[in-house]
Design an enzyme around this catalytic site. Structure first.
Site, PDB file in Angstrom:
ATOM      1  N   PRO A   1       0.840  -1.203   0.000  1.00 27.16           N
ATOM      2  CA  PRO A   1       0.000   0.000   0.000  1.00 27.16           C
ATOM      3  C   PRO A   1       0.876   1.254   0.000  1.00 27.16           C
ATOM      4  O   PRO A   1       1.512   1.581   0.995  1.00 27.16           O
ATOM      5  CB  PRO A   1      -0.808  -0.125   1.296  1.00 27.16           C
TER       6      PRO A   1
ATOM      7  N   ASP B   1       5.943   2.121   1.859  1.00 26.34           N
ATOM      8  CA  ASP B   1       5.030   1.017   2.112  1.00 26.34           C
ATOM      9  C   ASP B   1       4.366   1.267   3.461  1.00 26.34           C
ATOM     10  O   ASP B   1       5.021   1.200   4.506  1.00 26.34           O
ATOM     11  CB  ASP B   1       5.821  -0.297   2.121  1.00 26.34           C
ATOM     12  N   HIS B   2       3.057   1.537   3.427  1.00 28.11           N
ATOM     13  CA  HIS B   2       2.366   1.930   4.647  1.00 28.11           C
ATOM     14  C   HIS B   2       2.178   0.768   5.626  1.00 28.11           C
ATOM     15  O   HIS B   2       1.758   0.962   6.774  1.00 28.11           O
ATOM     16  CB  HIS B   2       1.008   2.549   4.317  1.00 28.11           C
ATOM     17  N   ARG B   3       2.479  -0.461   5.206  1.00 30.27           N
ATOM     18  CA  ARG B   3       2.488  -1.571   6.160  1.00 30.27           C
ATOM     19  C   ARG B   3       3.678  -1.462   7.100  1.00 30.27           C
ATOM     20  O   ARG B   3       3.620  -1.923   8.243  1.00 30.27           O
ATOM     21  CB  ARG B   3       2.574  -2.910   5.413  1.00 30.27           C
TER      22      ARG B   3
END
Length: 455
Positions: free
Chosen positions: A249, A425-427
């Protein structure tokens, strides 16, 4: 003499196939151990296949330009040894070889790790002498793999020798290299030969050029479309970008800053003895700023391991530099960039970009990156939303430096301004962490003296 097949090895990229770009040998040639046999194009790089045997070439199982499955035989040898050798004793007659390629195994250092590329200024192992160039008019027997019993041996004309950039130029201009006479060393087809062919100056068959002499495919055939197979670097890049875009994401942020102090610092450093003769530019300084900001914001230097359900934290920075090459986008990386000073980064960046653009970057140069930079400013672009390099948590885009009105010491002045763009990467990276990283890079470029408070 004992017969032996050589199969296409695993080139260490997890691929199941490679394109056989060109042969360096022909049937009947006597080859030495480690002599280059062929050039193959993997998803990332052009690789020369060295011979694992010494002997005589008896068969070529694949034509240049075809895709070969890993494990499929590509060439057959008659090995040096006595005629009475049996199949069981032929192995003993084979000369012991030094592994030189992924798939046979790279040279190993004492600590069990693959040998790293030598840095600039260090000695390098001698490169095996290239095989004599085959006569482009020579007809060579090419026999299908033994598993195929449905087709008979065919004959073909050996593919003309040229480099990947020249082959791409020829494709773009609609020139068939089989019609071009090479004027380079040992008949190598050069860029000048292809350009001359456009005007009909060096075609083997002048009738193929058309009476207008324009040399373009449309003028010759009337075609309104050109279809190019999706393969090599383009195929890998497309698959990697789709995987990255639909797996990680993405979140993007932007920061516009006054980099006049950094540009003035670069001008001063260029006059110093340490950087005399070296290429120093904004990308070099940004690379150093990134490494420092990564140390202060380690979450951007991580990887999401889906299979193990773990977050991998890197305690080193392998800095990828997105590079436009004649073969497409490549992202070679500088190993342990965080351990280098500004002079070392300048040297490594110069060597990395030259190697990538020359098409000689190895799979090892392109693997193992942890964070990346893309310099879209070199194309005059202000900002963008870059897609993450697969397996990385952050990529920084460097925009164009432009003179524009800017508030400076309470007044309006013409200053050198650029925009930084970051995707993460928003994770792995929260908005706060991504923002702090971008702010750190911006603070260094806006006022290089701030480094004294960071290290």
């Amino acid at each position: 003499m004992a017969a032996k097949d050589f199969a296409l090895p695993d080139l260490g990229e997890g691929l199941t196939e490679s394109e056989l770009v060109s042969w360096h040998v022909a049937v009947g040639d006597t080859v030495e151990l480690n002599q280059p046999l062929a050039e193959v194009e993997t998803a990332k790089a052009l690789v020369e296949l060295p011979s694992p045997f010494a002997g005589v070439i008896t068969k070529l199982y694949a034509e240049a330009g075809t895709t070969v499955q890993v494990g499929a035989p590509i060439v057959a040898f008659e090995l040096e040894g006595s005629e009475g050798d049996s199949a069981g004793s032929s192995d003993a007659a084979k000369p012991e070889r030094e592994p030189v390629l992924v798939g046979y195994g790279p040279p190993i250092e004492g600590d069990g790790r693959p040998a790293r590329r030598a840095r600039k200024g260090t000695s390098k192992a001698p490169t095996p002498a290239p095989a004599p160039a085959p006569d482009p008019h020579l007809k060579v027997e090419v026999v299908p793999p033994p598993a195929s019993q449905t087709s008979l041996p065919i004959e073909r004309v050996e593919t003309p020798r040229s480099t990947p950039p020249v082959r791409k130029l020829a494709r773009d201009l609609g020139i068939d290299l089989a019609t071009v006479i090479g004027t380079g060393d040992k008949g190598l087809i050069t860029r000048e030969d292809v350009e001359a062919a456009v005007s009909g100056g060096s075609l083997r068959d002048a009738g193929k050029a058309g009476s207008s002499g324009s040399g373009t495919r449309r003028a010759e055939t009337g075609e309104r479309e050109t279809r190019t197979p999706i393969q090599g670097v383009r195929k890998y890049t497309a698959a990697a970008m789709v995987q990255s875009a639909f797996t990680a994401p993405h979140a993007s942020e932007f920061l516009t800053i006054d980099v006049t102090p950094t540009m003035e610092l670069i001008a001063t450093l260029k006059e110093s003895s340490a950087f005399r003769g070296r290429r120093l530019n904004l990308l070099t300084v940004v690379s150093k700023a990134l490494c420092i900001a990564v140390g202060r914001n380690p979450s951007v230097n991580t990887r999401w391991d889906e299979q193990a359900q773990e977050i991998v934290q890197f305690h080193y920075v392998n800095l990828g530099i997105a590079t436009a090459t004649p073969r497409g986008l490549m992202v070679p990386n500088i190993k342990d960039a965080d351990a280098l000073d500004l002079v070392g980064l300048a040297d490594e960046l110069s060597a990395l970009v030259e190697t990538a653009k020359a098409g000689t970057a190895s799979p090892a140069d392109l693997a193992g990156g942890t964070v990346s930079i893309t310099n879209i400013g070199s194309f005059g672009i202000d900002a963008g939303t870059p897609i993450l390099n697969t397996g990385e948590a952050m990529i920084l885009a460097l925009g164009a430096v432009k003179r524009m009105p800017w508030e400076y010491r309470g007044e309006i002045a013409l200053r050198q301004v650029l925009t930084l763009s970051v995707s993460f990467d928003h994770r792995l990276v929260d908005g706060e962490q991504g923002s702090r990283f971008l702010a750190d890079v911006g603070a260094i470029l806006a006022n290089p003296a701030v480094l004294l408070t960071m290290v």
